[in-house]
Design a protein around this motif. Structure first.
Motif, PDB file in Angstrom:
ATOM      1  N   SER A  12     -51.210 -13.830 -24.415  1.00  0.00           N
ATOM      2  CA  SER A  12     -50.288 -14.832 -23.883  1.00  0.00           C
ATOM      3  C   SER A  12     -51.018 -15.819 -22.975  1.00  0.00           C
ATOM      4  CB  SER A  12     -49.166 -14.140 -23.107  1.00  0.00           C
ATOM      5  OG  SER A  12     -48.311 -15.081 -22.498  1.00  0.00           O
ATOM      6  N   ILE A  13     -51.928 -15.322 -22.156  1.00  0.00           N
ATOM      7  CA  ILE A  13     -52.707 -16.207 -21.281  1.00  0.00           C
ATOM      8  C   ILE A  13     -53.606 -17.104 -22.122  1.00  0.00           C
ATOM      9  CG2 ILE A  13     -54.530 -16.284 -19.539  1.00  0.00           C
ATOM     10  CD1 ILE A  13     -53.371 -13.681 -18.381  1.00  0.00           C
ATOM     11  N   ALA A  14     -54.242 -16.540 -23.141  1.00  0.00           N
ATOM     12  CA  ALA A  14     -55.151 -17.323 -23.987  1.00  0.00           C
ATOM     13  C   ALA A  14     -54.438 -18.524 -24.590  1.00  0.00           C
ATOM     14  CB  ALA A  14     -55.729 -16.441 -25.093  1.00  0.00           C
ATOM     15  N   ALA A  15     -53.183 -18.353 -24.978  1.00  0.00           N
ATOM     16  CA  ALA A  15     -52.426 -19.438 -25.602  1.00  0.00           C
ATOM     17  C   ALA A  15     -52.143 -20.581 -24.629  1.00  0.00           C
ATOM     18  CB  ALA A  15     -51.111 -18.902 -26.162  1.00  0.00           C
ATOM     19  N   ARG A  16     -52.315 -20.346 -23.352  1.00  0.00           N
ATOM     20  CA  ARG A  16     -52.075 -21.373 -22.337  1.00  0.00           C
ATOM     21  C   ARG A  16     -53.358 -22.064 -21.882  1.00  0.00           C
ATOM     22  NH1 ARG A  16     -48.784 -18.398 -17.753  1.00  0.00           N
ATOM     23  NH2 ARG A  16     -48.639 -20.550 -16.913  1.00  0.00           N
ATOM     24  N   LEU A  17     -54.481 -21.660 -22.436  1.00  0.00           N
ATOM     25  CA  LEU A  17     -55.761 -22.242 -22.039  1.00  0.00           C
ATOM     26  C   LEU A  17     -56.148 -23.376 -22.983  1.00  0.00           C
ATOM     27  CD1 LEU A  17     -57.732 -18.950 -21.251  1.00  0.00           C
ATOM     28  CD2 LEU A  17     -56.706 -20.539 -19.606  1.00  0.00           C
TER      29      LEU A  17
END
Length: 463
Positions: free
Chosen positions: A409-414
């Motif tokens: 989920s964090i990766a998708a926001r980077l």
């Protein structure tokens, strides 16, 4: 016919550990460049008709030639740009491996794909595009060339290489590898050129496309020249990659990997971790472990196998890095390790960690192309993402997080071309590599990299 006013001139190869001249070479004359472009266009007409299996056999021959010349190639890398010898040897093996990967997988990547169309048979096929100009950097002087050459040649294109002047010995040694592999006259050609001459080559009608790995400034020049000539290009440019550690991470493992992620190749890598963003909950533990491991690194003679960090590639690059650290300290940042330029011979700079006061620090907003790490504390996950995205660059990132779903989920926001969870960024032939924002566009490696330089042709036939 290409015309240029640039005269042949000497090019010097300098040992960055000692400052001594290794060799001098002559830049190619306008007449030599023109002849090379004619050869590459002529060679393309033959190479494009070879089968994928025949090209694969040549790539296997290239891999064998690289391994046969491993000792000499590794020594050249270390002498010309200062890479520690063990890392240079690893670069050679990786370069052979990318040839074998495309030799084994290009046929599947290039296989025609059926398409659904009412009343007609339809399919898409992938055809050679033409001669490609590859403008290559000095920091991985064998790997960068081979990761471009293997897919470009597999796709049936020919190749003209403009390598960095400081590694001209590596460039010419690679040309011998291509010749020894029996590719045929003109299929791959190395030209010793400067930037203005390279831009003229892009504009020449005999060149179909261009690829560059290099600085943002070089990317603007090459992208502009390609755009003006209406030619496709791939740009892999600078990076200021974030290395994020959140509260549930394995902090000890993250700190150990962080050392290699930042200081491998003396920190001279677009995809090196440069901004270490750590949440308050684990910041003290991470910084203590990171600084301790960094202090344990050995800096010295790159031919000594005990050396972890060699010299930077050039003295002027070392001085630019030192200036960035000086400005960071003036900004209010704190040096935790290193930070003092060596006054001895060679382009040495110690492994350095700076804890920054805020995101406006020079070493947070600029690319630091050398052994300097910026560390910043943030409150939580959301703050870490904001800081990570607060950069003009978007090449790759690393994320340390204990929960898989949370990490994805964090990766998708980077805003980055890649995210390596619980590991360090690394290029690999199996997966596409490239960035967003001012880190460039297009992809290298994987099937995506192979298809950057093909004609995606649609064919339909009545039922």
């Amino acid at each position: 016919m290409m015309t240029t006013t640039v005269a042949a001139r000497p090019i010097r190869s300098v040992n960055p550990a000692s400052g001594e001249t290794i060799a001098e070479y002559s830049a190619h004359s306008p007449e030599a460049i023109d002849a090379a472009l004619t050869r590459t266009r002529t060679a393309f007409e033959g190479w494009r008709t070879t089968t994928v299996d025949a090209r694969a056999a040549k790539l296997h021959a290239m891999a064998a030639a690289i391994r046969a010349g491993s000792d000499r190639l590794a020594a050249l890398i270390t002498a010309e740009m200062g890479k520690p010898i063990a890392q240079a040897e690893a670069e050679i093996e990786k370069s052979a491996g990318v040839c074998e990967f495309y030799a084994d997988h290009a046929a599947d990547m290039l296989a025609p794909e059926p398409a659904e169309l009412v009343g007609r048979e339809a399919f898409v096929q992938f055809l050679p595009l033409g001669p490609v100009l590859a403008i290559m950097p000095w920091n991985y002087p064998i790997w960068q060339v081979m990761r471009a050459a293997a897919p470009i040649l597999s796709g049936g294109n020919t190749l003209v290489i403009k390598h960095a002047e400081s590694v001209s010995g590596c460039a010419l040694a690679l040309q011998k590898i291509f010749d020894d592999a029996g590719l045929g006259d003109g299929v791959v050609q190395t030209l010793l050129l400067d930037g203005p001459s390279a831009s003229m080559v892009i504009a020449d009608d005999r060149i179909a496309a261009a690829t560059l790995t290099g600085s943002e400034r070089a990317g603007v020049a090459v992208g502009g020249a390609a755009g003006a000539a209406l030619k496709p290009c791939v740009l892999e440019l600078g990076g200021s990659d974030a290395f994020i550690v959140v509260d549930d991470a394995d902090v000890h493992a993250a700190a150990q990997v962080a050392v290699n992620a930042r200081f491998q190749n003396t920190g001279q890598s677009c995809i090196a971790a440069k901004r270490f963003i750590v949440t308050d909950a684990v910041a003290d533990e991470f910084i203590a472990a990171f600084t301790a491991a960094t202090k344990a690194l050995t800096i010295g003679d790159p031919f000594d196998r005990s050396t972890d960090v060699g010299p930077m590639s050039r003295v002027e690059l070392r001085d630019e890095l030192d200036d960035q650290v000086t400005r960071a300290v003036a900004h209010g940042d704190t040096v935790l390790v290193g930070g003092t330029r060596s006054d001895g011979p060679g382009a040495f700079y110690p492994p350095t960690i700076v804890e920054v006061a805020d995101t406006s620090s020079p070493i947070m907003q600029e690319e630091t192309f050398g052994p300097v790490a910026a560390v910043i504390r943030v409150a939580d996950e959301d703050a870490a993402i904001r800081v990570a995205n607060d950069s003009a660059y978007g090449l790759s990132s690393a994320l340390w997080c204990g929960d898989r779903d949370r990490a994805v989920s964090i990766a998708a926001r980077l805003d980055t071309g890649g995210c390596f969870i619980n590991g360090m960024t690394a290029s690999d032939p199996h997966i596409p590599f490239g960035g967003v924002k001012r880190s460039g566009f297009g992809r290298e490696l994987g099937a995506y990299g192979l298809r950057e330089f093909v004609n995606v042709q649609t064919v339909t036939i009545p039922d």
